[in-house]
Design a protein around this motif. Structure first.
Motif, PDB file in Angstrom:
ATOM      1  N   ARG A  79    -119.962 -56.122 -51.192  1.00 41.56           N
ATOM      2  CA  ARG A  79    -118.599 -56.552 -50.881  1.00 41.56           C
ATOM      3  C   ARG A  79    -118.340 -57.826 -51.669  1.00 41.56           C
ATOM      4  NH1 ARG A  79    -114.721 -57.303 -45.718  1.00 41.56           N
ATOM      5  NH2 ARG A  79    -114.778 -55.070 -45.770  1.00 41.56           N
ATOM      6  N   TYR A  80    -117.281 -57.813 -52.438  1.00 39.73           N
ATOM      7  CA  TYR A  80    -116.901 -58.964 -53.250  1.00 39.73           C
ATOM      8  C   TYR A  80    -115.455 -59.320 -52.931  1.00 39.73           C
ATOM      9  CZ  TYR A  80    -121.011 -57.936 -56.151  1.00 39.73           C
ATOM     10  OH  TYR A  80    -122.278 -57.709 -56.612  1.00 39.73           O
ATOM     11  N   THR A  81    -115.201 -60.613 -52.755  1.00 39.95           N
ATOM     12  CA  THR A  81    -113.845 -61.077 -52.467  1.00 39.95           C
ATOM     13  C   THR A  81    -113.520 -62.269 -53.367  1.00 39.95           C
ATOM     14  OG1 THR A  81    -114.524 -62.666 -50.782  1.00 39.95           O
ATOM     15  CG2 THR A  81    -114.079 -60.409 -50.032  1.00 39.95           C
ATOM     16  N   TYR A  82    -112.261 -62.641 -53.353  1.00 42.82           N
ATOM     17  CA  TYR A  82    -111.793 -63.834 -54.048  1.00 42.82           C
ATOM     18  C   TYR A  82    -111.117 -64.742 -53.016  1.00 42.82           C
ATOM     19  CZ  TYR A  82    -112.365 -61.650 -58.675  1.00 42.82           C
ATOM     20  OH  TYR A  82    -112.863 -61.076 -59.814  1.00 42.82           O
ATOM     21  N   PRO A  83    -111.875 -65.611 -52.350  1.00 51.33           N
ATOM     22  CA  PRO A  83    -111.232 -66.536 -51.415  1.00 51.33           C
ATOM     23  C   PRO A  83    -110.231 -67.419 -52.151  1.00 51.33           C
ATOM     24  CG  PRO A  83    -113.629 -66.659 -51.244  1.00 51.33           C
ATOM     25  CD  PRO A  83    -113.319 -65.830 -52.439  1.00 51.33           C
ATOM     26  N   ASP A  84    -109.224 -67.890 -51.435  1.00 46.99           N
ATOM     27  CA  ASP A  84    -108.253 -68.779 -52.070  1.00 46.99           C
ATOM     28  C   ASP A  84    -108.925 -70.058 -52.547  1.00 46.99           C
ATOM     29  OD1 ASP A  84    -105.894 -67.171 -51.929  1.00 46.99           O
ATOM     30  OD2 ASP A  84    -105.941 -67.477 -49.763  1.00 46.99           O
ATOM     31  N   LEU A  85    -109.840 -70.597 -51.756  1.00 45.35           N
ATOM     32  CA  LEU A  85    -110.658 -71.739 -52.161  1.00 45.35           C
ATOM     33  C   LEU A  85    -111.996 -71.629 -51.447  1.00 45.35           C
ATOM     34  CD1 LEU A  85    -107.549 -73.287 -51.488  1.00 45.35           C
ATOM     35  CD2 LEU A  85    -108.738 -74.755 -53.094  1.00 45.35           C
ATOM     36  N   SER A  86    -113.013 -72.188 -52.069  1.00 39.37           N
ATOM     37  CA  SER A  86    -114.323 -72.250 -51.420  1.00 39.37           C
ATOM     38  C   SER A  86    -114.985 -73.573 -51.776  1.00 39.37           C
ATOM     39  CB  SER A  86    -115.199 -71.066 -51.831  1.00 39.37           C
ATOM     40  OG  SER A  86    -115.338 -70.990 -53.229  1.00 39.37           O
ATOM     41  N   VAL A  87    -115.892 -73.991 -50.897  1.00 38.23           N
ATOM     42  CA  VAL A  87    -116.628 -75.243 -51.085  1.00 38.23           C
ATOM     43  C   VAL A  87    -118.107 -74.938 -50.911  1.00 38.23           C
ATOM     44  CG1 VAL A  87    -117.056 -77.572 -50.173  1.00 38.23           C
ATOM     45  CG2 VAL A  87    -114.725 -76.642 -50.178  1.00 38.23           C
ATOM     46  N   VAL A  88    -118.918 -75.520 -51.784  1.00 37.89           N
ATOM     47  CA  VAL A  88    -120.366 -75.402 -51.643  1.00 37.89           C
ATOM     48  C   VAL A  88    -120.973 -76.791 -51.811  1.00 37.89           C
ATOM     49  CG1 VAL A  88    -120.760 -74.831 -54.083  1.00 37.89           C
ATOM     50  CG2 VAL A  88    -122.428 -74.126 -52.376  1.00 37.89           C
ATOM     51  N   CYS A  89    -121.937 -77.099 -50.957  1.00 35.40           N
ATOM     52  CA  CYS A  89    -122.622 -78.388 -51.020  1.00 35.40           C
ATOM     53  C   CYS A  89    -124.110 -78.139 -51.282  1.00 35.40           C
ATOM     54  CB  CYS A  89    -122.453 -79.150 -49.709  1.00 35.40           C
ATOM     55  SG  CYS A  89    -120.735 -79.603 -49.371  1.00 35.40           S
ATOM     56  N   LYS A 114     -98.019 -62.328 -44.693  1.00 33.67           N
ATOM     57  CA  LYS A 114     -97.739 -61.223 -43.770  1.00 33.67           C
ATOM     58  C   LYS A 114     -98.608 -60.005 -44.086  1.00 33.67           C
ATOM     59  CE  LYS A 114     -93.087 -62.499 -42.382  1.00 33.67           C
ATOM     60  NZ  LYS A 114     -92.777 -63.719 -43.087  1.00 33.67           N
ATOM     61  N   SER A 115     -98.881 -59.779 -45.363  1.00 39.46           N
ATOM     62  CA  SER A 115     -99.637 -58.586 -45.753  1.00 39.46           C
ATOM     63  C   SER A 115    -101.152 -58.755 -45.609  1.00 39.46           C
ATOM     64  CB  SER A 115     -99.304 -58.193 -47.193  1.00 39.46           C
ATOM     65  OG  SER A 115     -99.684 -59.210 -48.091  1.00 39.46           O
ATOM     66  N   THR A 116    -101.656 -59.992 -45.526  1.00 39.32           N
ATOM     67  CA  THR A 116    -103.112 -60.191 -45.466  1.00 39.32           C
ATOM     68  C   THR A 116    -103.616 -60.807 -44.170  1.00 39.32           C
ATOM     69  OG1 THR A 116    -103.044 -62.423 -46.425  1.00 39.32           O
ATOM     70  CG2 THR A 116    -103.187 -60.548 -47.975  1.00 39.32           C
ATOM     71  N   ALA A 117    -102.741 -61.310 -43.313  1.00 38.49           N
ATOM     72  CA  ALA A 117    -103.159 -62.067 -42.131  1.00 38.49           C
ATOM     73  C   ALA A 117    -104.114 -61.269 -41.234  1.00 38.49           C
ATOM     74  CB  ALA A 117    -101.948 -62.530 -41.329  1.00 38.49           C
ATOM     75  N   GLU A 118    -103.790 -60.037 -40.954  1.00 39.67           N
ATOM     76  CA  GLU A 118    -104.639 -59.227 -40.079  1.00 39.67           C
ATOM     77  C   GLU A 118    -106.019 -59.008 -40.706  1.00 39.67           C
ATOM     78  OE1 GLU A 118    -104.711 -54.736 -38.236  1.00 39.67           O
ATOM     79  OE2 GLU A 118    -102.763 -55.697 -38.507  1.00 39.67           O
ATOM     80  N   TYR A 119    -106.049 -58.708 -41.987  1.00 42.83           N
ATOM     81  CA  TYR A 119    -107.307 -58.505 -42.716  1.00 42.83           C
ATOM     82  C   TYR A 119    -108.122 -59.794 -42.766  1.00 42.83           C
ATOM     83  CZ  TYR A 119    -110.295 -57.656 -46.842  1.00 42.83           C
ATOM     84  OH  TYR A 119    -111.341 -57.549 -47.726  1.00 42.83           O
ATOM     85  N   ASP A 120    -107.459 -60.931 -43.070  1.00 40.44           N
ATOM     86  CA  ASP A 120    -108.157 -62.210 -43.169  1.00 40.44           C
ATOM     87  C   ASP A 120    -108.759 -62.632 -41.828  1.00 40.44           C
ATOM     88  OD1 ASP A 120    -107.578 -62.446 -45.880  1.00 40.44           O
ATOM     89  OD2 ASP A 120    -105.818 -63.701 -45.558  1.00 40.44           O
ATOM     90  N   ARG A 121    -108.050 -62.376 -40.734  1.00 41.55           N
ATOM     91  CA  ARG A 121    -108.551 -62.750 -39.410  1.00 41.55           C
ATOM     92  C   ARG A 121    -109.583 -61.754 -38.885  1.00 41.55           C
ATOM     93  NH1 ARG A 121    -102.795 -63.954 -38.045  1.00 41.55           N
ATOM     94  NH2 ARG A 121    -102.660 -66.232 -37.913  1.00 41.55           N
ATOM     95  N   GLY A 122    -109.486 -60.512 -39.305  1.00 40.70           N
ATOM     96  CA  GLY A 122    -110.327 -59.447 -38.765  1.00 40.70           C
ATOM     97  C   GLY A 122    -111.514 -59.084 -39.640  1.00 40.70           C
ATOM     98  N   ASP A 123    -111.347 -58.009 -40.402  1.00 42.81           N
ATOM     99  CA  ASP A 123    -112.442 -57.439 -41.178  1.00 42.81           C
ATOM    100  C   ASP A 123    -113.034 -58.426 -42.181  1.00 42.81           C
ATOM    101  OD1 ASP A 123    -114.127 -55.258 -41.896  1.00 42.81           O
ATOM    102  OD2 ASP A 123    -112.866 -54.885 -43.658  1.00 42.81           O
ATOM    103  N   LYS A 124    -112.187 -59.195 -42.836  1.00 42.82           N
ATOM    104  CA  LYS A 124    -112.694 -60.135 -43.837  1.00 42.82           C
ATOM    105  C   LYS A 124    -113.523 -61.233 -43.174  1.00 42.82           C
ATOM    106  CE  LYS A 124    -110.798 -61.610 -48.102  1.00 42.82           C
ATOM    107  NZ  LYS A 124    -109.658 -62.158 -48.843  1.00 42.82           N
ATOM    108  N   PHE A 125    -113.032 -61.790 -42.069  1.00 44.39           N
ATOM    109  CA  PHE A 125    -113.784 -62.828 -41.371  1.00 44.39           C
ATOM    110  C   PHE A 125    -115.091 -62.267 -40.815  1.00 44.39           C
ATOM    111  CE2 PHE A 125    -113.843 -66.014 -37.593  1.00 44.39           C
ATOM    112  CZ  PHE A 125    -114.775 -66.803 -38.237  1.00 44.39           C
ATOM    113  N   ALA A 126    -115.055 -61.053 -40.285  1.00 45.66           N
ATOM    114  CA  ALA A 126    -116.279 -60.423 -39.774  1.00 45.66           C
ATOM    115  C   ALA A 126    -117.310 -60.307 -40.888  1.00 45.66           C
ATOM    116  CB  ALA A 126    -115.956 -59.050 -39.191  1.00 45.66           C
TER     117      ALA A 126
END
Length: 195
Positions: A79-89, A114-126
């Motif tokens: 599974r590969y995604t493109y987060p809007d921003l990411s941070v690594v330390c 509106k088109s991504t909110a459900e995915y971002d909160r649900g399957d993507k966060f899981a």
């Protein structure tokens, strides 16, 4: 760069080969290549603001941030995604020597639409929760000054910290950076009103 059509199903290796030649960005989920859509003015403004704030806040710290062109490998199955921003330390780890696929983000920001909110909160966060390195997940509204901040606790549970209003702030635990919502939403328009 290629504008070839993505295959309906594929392997993670085939996806990476395809994606690295493509002019468009695609996520890879369960063997499926999904074309990513463009972003609104508010989305772009918020992403730019957060990127600027992170750049300043991380200066001199052993952390760095990436914008939406940095792909993240979320699962070994591909599974590969493109987060809007990411941070690594503590130093980024990459899938290979191309250095375009991050393996160990500590914080991920997704800007809701509106088109991504459900995915971002649900399957993507899981899916993101399976990343051992991930300590924070932030969902940023583009319709109102609101940030949903999830923080992984020592026992693996996630704590939810909602933040609302331009006078509020979000504290990144992993990078010790404070982001005010007034700065996150600078020049963002809500219902035709400029802020």
């Amino acid at each position: 760069m290629s504008t070839q059509t993505a295959p309906k199903t594929t392997t993670a290796a085939d996806y990476l080969a395809f994606e690295r030649k493509s002019e468009e960005k695609h996520e890879f989920v369960n063997g499926q290549i999904r074309l990513m859509s463009g972003a609104s003015r508010n989305h772009n403004r918020i992403a730019a603001n957060i990127g600027t704030l992170l750049g300043v806040g991380l200066k001199g710290k052993p952390c760095e941030h990436f914008i939406s062109d940095m792909r993240v490998k979320v699962a070994s199955g591909g599974r590969y995604t493109y987060p809007d921003l990411s941070v690594v330390c503590g130093g980024p780890e990459f899938e290979d020597d191309v250095l375009d696929t991050l393996l160990n983000p500590n914080a991920i920001f997704e800007i809701l639409s509106k088109s991504t909110a459900e995915y971002d909160r649900g399957d993507k966060f899981a899916s993101y929760r399976n990343l051992p390195s991930l300590k924070e997940y932030l969902l940023v509204s583009q319709d109102a000054p609101q940030v949903e901040h999830f923080t992984r606790l020592d026992d693996g549970a996630w704590r939810f910290n909602p933040t609302e209003g331009l006078d509020s702030e979000v504290r990144l635990v992993t990078a010790e950076v404070v982001l005010t919502l007034r700065d996150i939403y600078d020049k963002v328009s809500f219902e035709g009103k400029e802020n």
